[in-house]
Write a protein that holds these residues in place. Structure first.
Motif, PDB file in Angstrom:
ATOM      1  N   MET A   1       0.774  -1.357   0.048  1.00  0.00           N
ATOM      2  CA  MET A   1       0.124  -0.037   0.133  1.00  0.00           C
ATOM      3  C   MET A   1       0.800   1.174   0.279  1.00  0.00           C
ATOM      4  SD  MET A   1      -3.259   0.577   2.433  1.00  0.00           S
ATOM      5  CE  MET A   1      -3.943   2.242   2.691  1.00  0.00           C
ATOM      6  N   ILE A   2       1.962   1.118   0.911  1.00  0.00           N
ATOM      7  CA  ILE A   2       2.694   2.540   0.803  1.00  0.00           C
ATOM      8  C   ILE A   2       3.439   2.463  -0.393  1.00  0.00           C
ATOM      9  CG2 ILE A   2       5.056   3.260   1.933  1.00  0.00           C
ATOM     10  CD1 ILE A   2       4.191   1.868   4.324  1.00  0.00           C
TER      11      ILE A   2
ATOM     12  N   VAL B   1       1.016   4.181  -2.594  1.00  0.00           N
ATOM     13  CA  VAL B   1       0.870   5.572  -2.364  1.00  0.00           C
ATOM     14  C   VAL B   1       2.016   6.405  -2.728  1.00  0.00           C
ATOM     15  CG1 VAL B   1       0.639   6.918  -0.286  1.00  0.00           C
ATOM     16  CG2 VAL B   1      -0.992   5.161  -0.438  1.00  0.00           C
ATOM     17  N   PHE B   2       3.155   6.111  -2.486  1.00  0.00           N
ATOM     18  CA  PHE B   2       4.367   6.626  -2.891  1.00  0.00           C
ATOM     19  C   PHE B   2       4.298   6.897  -4.450  1.00  0.00           C
ATOM     20  CE2 PHE B   2       6.244   6.542   1.519  1.00  0.00           C
ATOM     21  CZ  PHE B   2       6.674   7.609   1.146  1.00  0.00           C
TER      22      PHE B   2
ATOM     23  N   LEU C   1       1.772   7.294  -6.456  1.00  0.00           N
ATOM     24  CA  LEU C   1       0.745   8.408  -6.682  1.00  0.00           C
ATOM     25  C   LEU C   1       1.232   9.577  -6.402  1.00  0.00           C
ATOM     26  CD1 LEU C   1      -2.519   6.883  -5.466  1.00  0.00           C
ATOM     27  CD2 LEU C   1      -2.061   7.628  -7.461  1.00  0.00           C
ATOM     28  N   LEU C   2       2.069   9.692  -5.046  1.00  0.00           N
ATOM     29  CA  LEU C   2       2.638  10.949  -4.620  1.00  0.00           C
ATOM     30  C   LEU C   2       3.901  11.406  -5.798  1.00  0.00           C
ATOM     31  CD1 LEU C   2       2.652  12.816  -2.317  1.00  0.00           C
ATOM     32  CD2 LEU C   2       4.626  11.798  -1.434  1.00  0.00           C
TER      33      LEU C   2
ATOM     34  N   PHE D   1       1.859  12.992  -8.908  1.00  0.00           N
ATOM     35  CA  PHE D   1       1.499  14.343  -8.708  1.00  0.00           C
ATOM     36  C   PHE D   1       2.420  15.158  -8.478  1.00  0.00           C
ATOM     37  CE2 PHE D   1      -2.668  11.823  -7.534  1.00  0.00           C
ATOM     38  CZ  PHE D   1      -3.422  12.587  -8.459  1.00  0.00           C
ATOM     39  N   VAL D   2       3.427  15.121  -7.949  1.00  0.00           N
ATOM     40  CA  VAL D   2       4.600  15.895  -7.795  1.00  0.00           C
ATOM     41  C   VAL D   2       5.339  16.022  -9.169  1.00  0.00           C
ATOM     42  CG1 VAL D   2       7.112  16.271  -6.792  1.00  0.00           C
ATOM     43  CG2 VAL D   2       5.106  15.430  -5.150  1.00  0.00           C
TER      44      VAL D   2
ATOM     45  N   GLN E   1       2.867  18.292 -11.438  1.00  0.00           N
ATOM     46  CA  GLN E   1       2.488  19.576 -11.069  1.00  0.00           C
ATOM     47  C   GLN E   1       3.141  20.782 -11.688  1.00  0.00           C
ATOM     48  OE1 GLN E   1       0.083  20.142  -8.739  1.00  0.00           O
ATOM     49  NE2 GLN E   1       0.480  22.216  -7.907  1.00  0.00           N
ATOM     50  N   LYS E   2       2.594  21.743 -12.207  1.00  0.00           N
ATOM     51  CA  LYS E   2       3.106  22.748 -12.876  1.00  0.00           C
ATOM     52  C   LYS E   2       2.739  24.215 -12.336  1.00  0.00           C
ATOM     53  CE  LYS E   2       2.383  20.612 -17.449  1.00  0.00           C
ATOM     54  NZ  LYS E   2       1.327  20.335 -18.396  1.00  0.00           N
ATOM     55  N   GLU E   3       3.919  24.780 -12.376  1.00  0.00           N
ATOM     56  CA  GLU E   3       3.939  26.390 -11.695  1.00  0.00           C
ATOM     57  C   GLU E   3       2.749  26.722 -12.415  1.00  0.00           C
ATOM     58  OE1 GLU E   3       6.920  28.917 -12.362  1.00  0.00           O
ATOM     59  OE2 GLU E   3       7.726  27.909 -14.092  1.00  0.00           O
ATOM     60  N   ILE E   4       2.358  27.999 -11.857  1.00  0.00           N
ATOM     61  CA  ILE E   4       1.210  28.816 -12.439  1.00  0.00           C
ATOM     62  C   ILE E   4       1.633  29.977 -13.086  1.00  0.00           C
ATOM     63  CG2 ILE E   4      -0.923  30.170 -11.671  1.00  0.00           C
ATOM     64  CD1 ILE E   4      -1.238  28.343  -9.177  1.00  0.00           C
ATOM     65  N   ILE E   5       1.231  30.140 -14.137  1.00  0.00           N
ATOM     66  CA  ILE E   5       1.827  31.275 -15.077  1.00  0.00           C
ATOM     67  C   ILE E   5       1.080  32.452 -14.710  1.00  0.00           C
ATOM     68  CG2 ILE E   5       2.474  32.025 -17.462  1.00  0.00           C
ATOM     69  CD1 ILE E   5       2.436  28.964 -18.141  1.00  0.00           C
ATOM     70  N   PRO E   6       1.736  33.810 -14.288  1.00  0.00           N
ATOM     71  CA  PRO E   6       1.013  34.881 -13.915  1.00  0.00           C
ATOM     72  C   PRO E   6       0.605  35.401 -15.523  1.00  0.00           C
ATOM     73  CG  PRO E   6       3.381  35.229 -13.465  1.00  0.00           C
ATOM     74  CD  PRO E   6       3.102  33.880 -13.880  1.00  0.00           C
TER      75      PRO E   6
END
Lengths: 137, 137
Positions: free
Chosen positions: B20-21, B24-25, B27-28, B31-32, B35-40
């Motif tokens: 399970m670990i 879960v890792f 999945l983590l 997602f990491v 993950q994309k930085e938000i463009i201002p």
């Protein structure tokens, strides 16, 4: 007996670890923005020094990405000026003239390519567009 | 002995935590990684040439117009070549006088999007919000 108890005490608290990891996953799932799918992140936007970044984007906005070579796409799906005109016309019939059209052109894109998008916007009966830039403020 | 058997039975019923670990890792990590930085992003609103707004009483005097040209190698203010820094100053002077000025930005098809954004940005800084884009062929 004492040795067994000591070994049990030395075990890593797995359940707490899973809790923390699940919390992290929930965080990433919630903050993963669907918007990233709509905008083409490969485009290097022009920079604007004095305009503030938009915090709440209009969900009805039609975003057109224009690459340096003039190729355009909507939500990363390639499109042509004629297709764009059809899409905007159908949107205008559905939503009226109030929805914004956002042009995300690369900094080195020649204006002739941006003009093709603007021409499609005009032909679909809309007269207001927003040009997207990278805010440095 | 009976107590020992019961203990063994209880241990067998536990879920496989290590697998399970692992999941879960994974999945983590997914997602990491995604993950994309938000463009201002800033949105610069412009009007396109089109039919005049339907108003019952036409304005007594047409709004004053500032003519700015964005060419591939230079900027022009009222048909006079000008540097970007000077153009910013001139626009600010007009903006301080009256923010109702209409800025007619005539853009050459070979000018880059960054050059157009520079002018739009200068207009916004000067408080001039009525911006119109015309294409120079």
């Amino acid at each position: 007996m004492a040795k067994i108890r000591q070994e049990e005490d030395m075990k890593t608290p797995v359940s707490s670890l899973i809790d923390v990891v699940f919390l992290l996953i929930i965080f990433f799932v919630v903050t993963a923005s669907m918007e990233e799918e709509i905008i083409d992140t490969t485009i290097s936007l022009a920079q604007a020094e004095n305009v503030e970044a938009v915090e709440n984007k209009d969900p009805l906005a039609v975003t057109v990405n224009v690459k340096e070579n003039g190729k355009m796409n909507i939500a990363t799906i390639p499109t042509t000026p004629r297709n764009l005109q059809q899409i905007l016309t159908s949107q205008r019939v559905r939503l009226g003239n109030s929805f914004p059209v956002v042009i995300r052109a690369a900094d080195k894109t020649r204006f002739m390519h941006v003009d093709r998008v603007m021409d499609s916007v005009k032909k679909s009966g809309l007269y207001k567009v927003k040009i997207s830039a990278l805010s440095e403020k | 002995m009976a107590r020992k058997k019961r203990n063994l039975g209880g241990e067998a019923a536990e879920p496989p935590m290590s697998s399970m670990i692992d999941v879960v890792f994974l999945l983590l990590i997914y997602f990491v990684y995604t993950q994309k930085e938000i463009i201002p992003e800033a949105h610069l609103a412009v009007n396109l040439p089109g039919p005049p707004p339907k108003t019952q009483t036409p304005p007594k005097e047409p709004p004053p117009v500032i003519d700015v040209r964005v060419l591939s190698n230079e900027y022009q203010f009222m048909n006079v070549p000008i540097r970007l820094s000077s153009l910013r100053e001139r626009l600010e002077q007009f903006g301080m006088k009256d923010s109702d000025y209409t800025v007619m930005i005539k853009t050459d098809v070979y000018a880059t999007n960054q050059r157009l954004v520079n002018v739009l940005d200068a207009c916004k800084k000067a408080g001039l919000n009525s911006l119109n884009i015309v294409t120079l062929y």
